[in-house]
Design an enzyme around this catalytic site. Structure first.
Site, PDB file in Angstrom:
ATOM      1  N   HIS A 152       0.886  -1.169  -0.026  1.00  0.00           N
ATOM      2  CA  HIS A 152       0.042   0.050  -0.018  1.00  0.00           C
ATOM      3  C   HIS A 152       0.867   1.139   0.029  1.00  0.00           C
ATOM      4  O   HIS A 152       1.718   1.403   0.859  1.00  0.00           O
ATOM      5  CB  HIS A 152      -0.775   0.006   1.388  1.00  0.00           C
ATOM      6  CG  HIS A 152      -1.721   1.171   1.208  1.00  0.00           C
ATOM      7  ND1 HIS A 152      -3.049   1.009   0.399  1.00  0.00           N
ATOM      8  CD2 HIS A 152      -1.503   2.247   1.694  1.00  0.00           C
ATOM      9  CE1 HIS A 152      -3.846   2.275   0.677  1.00  0.00           C
ATOM     10  NE2 HIS A 152      -2.924   3.153   1.297  1.00  0.00           N
ATOM     11  N   CYS A 153       0.614   2.105  -1.159  1.00  0.00           N
ATOM     12  CA  CYS A 153       1.499   3.235  -1.197  1.00  0.00           C
ATOM     13  C   CYS A 153       0.552   4.485  -0.842  1.00  0.00           C
ATOM     14  O   CYS A 153      -0.240   4.970  -1.368  1.00  0.00           O
ATOM     15  CB  CYS A 153       2.088   3.475  -2.498  1.00  0.00           C
ATOM     16  SG  CYS A 153       3.186   4.646  -2.986  1.00  0.00           S
ATOM     17  N   PRO A 154       1.190   5.017   0.368  1.00  0.00           N
ATOM     18  CA  PRO A 154       0.742   6.305   0.728  1.00  0.00           C
ATOM     19  C   PRO A 154       1.003   7.412  -0.305  1.00  0.00           C
ATOM     20  O   PRO A 154      -0.157   8.810  -0.322  1.00  0.00           O
ATOM     21  CB  PRO A 154       1.676   6.719   1.889  1.00  0.00           C
ATOM     22  CG  PRO A 154       2.907   5.942   1.910  1.00  0.00           C
ATOM     23  CD  PRO A 154       2.609   4.971   1.139  1.00  0.00           C
ATOM     24  N   ASN A 157      -1.954   6.999  -2.396  1.00  0.00           N
ATOM     25  CA  ASN A 157      -3.098   6.656  -1.839  1.00  0.00           C
ATOM     26  C   ASN A 157      -3.878   5.285  -2.151  1.00  0.00           C
ATOM     27  O   ASN A 157      -5.167   5.376  -2.426  1.00  0.00           O
ATOM     28  CB  ASN A 157      -4.076   7.752  -1.577  1.00  0.00           C
ATOM     29  CG  ASN A 157      -5.278   7.653  -0.386  1.00  0.00           C
ATOM     30  OD1 ASN A 157      -5.131   6.848   0.299  1.00  0.00           O
ATOM     31  ND2 ASN A 157      -6.490   8.338  -1.008  1.00  0.00           N
ATOM     32  N   ASN A 158      -3.184   4.532  -2.654  1.00  0.00           N
ATOM     33  CA  ASN A 158      -3.655   3.214  -3.241  1.00  0.00           C
ATOM     34  C   ASN A 158      -2.944   2.132  -3.008  1.00  0.00           C
ATOM     35  O   ASN A 158      -2.013   2.170  -2.613  1.00  0.00           O
ATOM     36  CB  ASN A 158      -4.075   3.483  -4.647  1.00  0.00           C
ATOM     37  CG  ASN A 158      -4.952   2.644  -5.356  1.00  0.00           C
ATOM     38  OD1 ASN A 158      -5.625   1.778  -4.857  1.00  0.00           O
ATOM     39  ND2 ASN A 158      -5.125   2.751  -6.693  1.00  0.00           N
TER      40      ASN A 158
END
Length: 358
Positions: A152-154, A157-158
């Site tokens: 999950h990549c901040p 945001n996905n």
């Protein structure tokens, strides 16, 4: 319930802060490069035109791939991986883990599952109430099971997974090109401003800061981009790099690796003309993946149940999987020769074929 819902909404709103930050930095970099550098600082019109053409090409590809990474919805398990209503009710009523596993084994009879938990059990998500397909994991941030989840990549945001992993790789590539181009073309004017060869104007701050920001992002993106290229070549996700997937025969970090070229094709597709475009061309459906075990393990055609259960046939591979697993004639001859010799010597479990897993 209400406080929990409000907290969840606040978390979702705050999750967009890193994306907004990146968007603001990109907008400022566009203004600083186009207006402050090209229009107000560079004296040569020819140099301005060349810089602006290449800048906008890299800018468009960067923004396009970033947009696709952010707004491509993560792929989820299909309905066939959900427990039937009757089996779900029985599963919820059972208190013993062994009884629950028996229900899961029966429900998984027609599912092409090759991976297990560390204890050898069927991977099941109690939150989503689905049997997890191979390489699928639950994301606590998105609160869903994601096919071939990488992380999950901040910053987007996905969840990065099967549906947008190619977009994520291209986003890293084009952001690196974007930053490198800015740093390379700004460098000479950065030096001139720094040594006072150019007069102090309002453009000085933008040019100096533009170089520092581009150089800083170059260093951070380069390391991340190199790491993910290595993962693509090995056909691993970030999760699998830290925790090797567990197959029926045990854990194997290279269980999904089919060779460098086929690993690349699994992410970018067969048609090379689309590799550099942020359009979906990845192979497969995200539910099943070819493994090195499929064609070499004589017992891989069946899923071994618990001691008191029968053997369960595994669904055949899809067309894309068969294409990925196809080897040239020379490799097939070698594999068949080794398999025959192994069967004759009674030591099949101790021999690794070129396309076999651990």
């Amino acid at each position: 319930m209400a406080p929990t819902h409000v907290l969840r909404c606040c978390q979702r709103g705050l999750a967009w802060i890193p994306v907004i930050f990146i968007a603001l930095v990109v907008c400022w970099s566009y203004y600083a490069y186009v207006v402050e550098l090209c229009i107000f600082t560079i004296p040569s019109i020819g140099e301005q035109i060349v810089y602006l053409i290449f800048f906008h090409l890299s800018f468009i590809m960067f923004v396009w791939s970033y947009w696709k990474t952010i707004f491509t919805k993560p792929a989820n398990p299909s309905k066939e991986f959900c427990l039937p209503k009757a089996e779900k009710e029985r599963y919820e009523k059972e208190e013993l883990p062994e009884s629950q596993q028996e229900i899961l084994w029966r429900a998984a009879t027609s599912l092409p599952l090759y991976t297990r938990t560390g204890a050898g059990a069927i991977r099941y998500c109690d939150r989503c109430q689905v049997i997890k397909p191979d390489r699928c994991h639950h994301c606590s941030a998105c609160d869903m099971c994601v096919l071939k989840m990488d992380h999950h990549c901040p910053w987007v945001n996905n969840c990065v997974g099967f549906s947008n992993y190619k977009f994520f790789i291209l986003f890293l590539a084009y952001s690196l090109v974007y930053c490198l181009f800015i740093a390379a073309t700004v460098l000479q004017y950065f030096i001139k401003f720094w040594t006072n060869e150019l007069p102090d104007t309002h453009a000085k701050f933008h040019v100096l800061f533009l170089f520092f920001v581009a150089a800083m992002f170059c260093i951070s993106i380069l390391s991340l981009f190199s790491y993910h290229l290595w993962l693509v070549g090995k056909n691993r996700s970030t999760i699998e790099a830290f925790r090797a997937p567990v197959f029926r025969t045990g854990s194997d970090k290279n269980g999904f690796s089919l060779g460098f070229r086929k690993n690349i094709a699994q992410v970018f597709g067969d048609q090379k003309k689309y590799w550099l475009l942020p359009v979906f061309t990845s192979q497969g459906d995200g539910l099943t993946f070819p493994t090195r075990l499929v064609n070499s393990d004589v017992e891989q055609a069946t899923v071994t149940l618990q001691p008191d259960a029968a053997e369960v046939p595994v669904s055949p591979l899809s067309e894309s999987q068969n294409r990925l697993l196809s080897n040239d004639q020379h490799a097939n001859n070698i594999g068949e020769h080794l398999a025959n010799n192994t069967l004759k010597s009674g030591e099949l479990a101790l021999v690794f074929l070129p396309i076999a897993a651990q």
